[in-house]
Write an enzyme that holds these catalytic residues in place. Structure first.
Site, PDB file in Angstrom:
ATOM      1  N   CYS A  66      -4.004  -8.444   5.518  1.00 38.21           N
ATOM      2  CA  CYS A  66      -2.884  -8.701   6.433  1.00 38.21           C
ATOM      3  C   CYS A  66      -1.562  -8.295   5.775  1.00 38.21           C
ATOM      4  O   CYS A  66      -1.375  -7.136   5.435  1.00 38.21           O
ATOM      5  CB  CYS A  66      -2.900 -10.170   6.860  1.00 38.21           C
ATOM      6  SG  CYS A  66      -1.740 -10.580   8.190  1.00 38.21           S
ATOM      7  N   LEU A  67      -0.634  -9.235   5.563  1.00 34.86           N
ATOM      8  CA  LEU A  67       0.638  -8.910   4.921  1.00 34.86           C
ATOM      9  C   LEU A  67       0.405  -8.359   3.517  1.00 34.86           C
ATOM     10  O   LEU A  67       1.150  -7.487   3.052  1.00 34.86           O
ATOM     11  CB  LEU A  67       1.525 -10.157   4.876  1.00 34.86           C
ATOM     12  CG  LEU A  67       2.860 -10.059   4.146  1.00 34.86           C
ATOM     13  CD1 LEU A  67       3.691  -8.896   4.644  1.00 34.86           C
ATOM     14  CD2 LEU A  67       3.622 -11.367   4.285  1.00 34.86           C
TER      15      LEU A  67
END
Length: 600
Positions: free
Chosen positions: A334-335
């Site tokens: 994700c991030l």
């Protein structure tokens, strides 16, 4: 006349007077403290009466609707025709006849799982009446032509929030299961629910913070995040964990994982049976994982470039010191994947080739269509958020958690309202929900940069638009082999948006789509036998074309990834024990950073 036997009436018990007295006294005492906490927090928050900037969005929608009264009238006529049919069908059922439902809830909607919602004519009418009204509201919102996409998305999202909140399952007098429990317990369930509500208000210091699981049953490092290893490096932002090998030989290239710092890393190490970290070790990888600090006001000035320098680049230096190996395979979740891609572009510009393969778990790099999270990104909301963050130096973890929970409100908000407050039950112990509630804070400078430059301006995908540590970032310069895993039902990183990276990276790319969502589709061990995945060796520009040509395979994508990453370099060396290289062990895994909670 209806001769069918009705449902057996439950025995009604009067509540214990002593219990009522104790509960009311507790309500008075605790309620006073909660109100005080709430007022104190309100004085510290933004003075904006519309922090979500909803008023303007709904005014624009109303104006568009008024320009086409015929379309609105048509929607109203359709609603009343369906309603008259429902009245007629209900009357027929009350007289002993049969009638097909006018409308049914979507497949998988668990709000109406109790049999009484269909078997009892009154509750069946309430259920269908609600569904028809929901459909009407949704149709009216969708019929407002001419709205800009951002405004239309916001109106649609918050209309659904309202519709979900108004479900009859969320109220005592219109939920058959709650009425039955109230009759059986003499209202003790509601008293217990009130106590649960007070406890959750206290947890949130005046704001409702719903308890989703029995968190007393979990201890990080004791019964979750228990894969053996050592912390071998730390700085202000990270602890680097090196895990203990379980094979005599390991791949020469270590594997390093960069999880998102929006959540804690142990989503990849919940329990032994579903731990990706443990599984990767068993496949012969020397696994390192970054555990990000849970930042306080002392990290207010940490920016995205600091996360790159003190996170990814510092971890690479530490791995080389610990193993003597300069080249690694890297995973970003994700991030963490967005950071990995950004760092790879930086490294490409600096001729740094230490990362030889990159794997991206559900990662956005092109933020043009970020899904429903985009509802929370506009100038007014960003200014309000920055005002809060600049006062504290960080974004509260609970605020981030609330945003994500709203994306699945029925599952992550209203189901617990019914269970905890109306039925008066304690939440069930569930490790995934414990992790979900173990929220993290976000440094003010970094988070503002991330929201403005990536979500709002979509600058990361524009060559040279973002500059970090004196270097312009161009994702097209990434030439390393890349493996992208996305999930079909992802509500945080929509797969069609993550697919865009296949057209950006300059090196060979493999894209795999897993079933389920942002977490379950990723944390899906082969032994579970759950969830399929799709593969397609071609990478057409359109994600729909990719899916049309894809082949569905049963089970987890993990083995496919392992075949891919091990195929890049099969060289093996003797297993490496944490703490025996140039970096001594600092403490046992999972380390101390991960144990810092958002309330500490």
């Amino acid at each position: 006349m209806n001769d069918k036997p009705g449902p057996e009436a439950p025995n009604f018990h009067l509540p214990d007077p002593a219990l009522v007295t104790r509960t009311m006294a507790e309500v008075a005492e605790r309620g006073q403290r909660i109100v005080g906490d709430f007022l104190k927090r309100q004085s510290e928050e933004s003075s904006s009466l519309d922090p979500l900037n909803l008023g303007q969005a709904f005014m624009e929608m109303t104006a568009k609707l008024m320009t086409n009264p015929a379309q609105l009238m048509q929607a109203q006529l359709g609603f009343w025709q369906d309603y008259l049919t429902l009245w007629s069908n209900t009357a027929r059922r009350m007289l002993g006849g049969e009638a097909e439902p006018v409308i049914a809830e979507p497949k998988g909607d668990r709000r109406f799982k109790d049999d009484a919602w269909r078997e009892n004519e009154v509750f069946d009418f309430i259920r269908q009446s609600y569904l028809l009204t929901s459909k009407y509201f949704t149709n009216v919102v969708h019929s407002a032509d001419g709205l800009d996409p951002k405004t239309a998305q916001k109106v649609d999202f918050y209309t659904r929030q309202f519709v979900d909140a108004m479900s009859p399952s969320n109220f005592v007098m219109t939920n058959p299961e709650v009425l039955r429990r109230t009759a059986e317990t003499g209202g003790a369930n509601l008293l217990k629910g009130l106590t649960n509500l007070l406890a959750d208000m206290e947890r949130g210091k005046g704001k409702l913070r719903i308890r989703m699981t029995d968190d007393s049953k979990f201890r990080v490092g004791e019964n979750i995040a228990v894969t053996p290893g050592k912390v071998v490096f730390q700085n202000d932002l990270i602890q680097l964990i090196q895990y203990t090998p379980t094979t005599e030989k390991v791949f020469k290239r270590p594997l390093v994982i960069f999880p998102p710092w929006i959540n804690k890393f142990y989503i990849l190490d919940l329990r032994p049976k579903n731990s990706f970290i443990r599984w990767a070790i068993e496949q012969g990888h020397t696994v390192f994982c970054v555990s990000w600090v849970n930042p306080g006001e002392d990290c207010a000035d940490k920016g995205f470039d600091d996360y790159m320098k003190e996170g990814v680049l510092a971890a690479l230096d530490a791995i080389e010191a610990a193993t003597g190996e300069r080249q690694v395979n890297a995973i970003g979740y994700c991030l963490g994947g967005t950071l990995l891609a950004t760092t790879l572009a930086y490294m490409a510009a600096r001729k740094d080739n230490r990362i030889k393969t990159a794997t991206y778990f559900v990662t956005l790099t092109d933020f043009e269509q970020p899904g429903e999270l985009g509802v929370f990104i506009d100038e007014e909301q960003l200014q309000g958020l920055e005002e809060k963050m600049n006062r504290r130096g960080y974004l509260e973890g609970t605020e981030m958690a609330t945003t994500f929970n709203m994306l699945r409100a029925n599952d992550l908000i209203w189901s617990f309202v019914v269970n905890n407050y109306l039925l008066g039950q304690d939440p069930f112990p569930f490790d995934l929900l414990y992790w979900n509630d173990d929220s993290t804070r976000m440094p003010a400078k970094m988070h503002s940069f991330y929201l403005r430059r990536m979500y709002q301006a979509n600058d990361l995908v524009k060559p040279g638009e973002i500059e970090l540590m004196g270097t312009k970032i161009d994702l097209r310069k990434i030439k390393v082999p890349s493996y992208l895993i996305s999930t079909r039902e992802d509500h945080i990183a929509p797969w069609k948006s993550t697919y865009r990276a296949t057209q950006i990276y300059g090196g060979p790319v493999r894209f795999v789509l897993a079933a389920s969502g942002h977490i379950a589709g990723v944390v899906n061990p082969p032994d579970s036998g759950k969830y399929s995945h799709w593969i397609n060796e071609e990478l057409p520009e359109s994600p729909d074309d990719w899916f049309a040509g894809a082949t569905e395979l049963a089970g987890s994508w993990w083995p496919d990834w392992h075949r891919w990453v091990s195929g890049q370099d099969r060289t093996q060396v003797p297993a490496r024990t944490p703490g025996t290289g140039q970096l001594p062990a600092l403490e046992e895994a999972p380390g101390s950073y991960v144990k810092v909670t958002a309330t500490d």
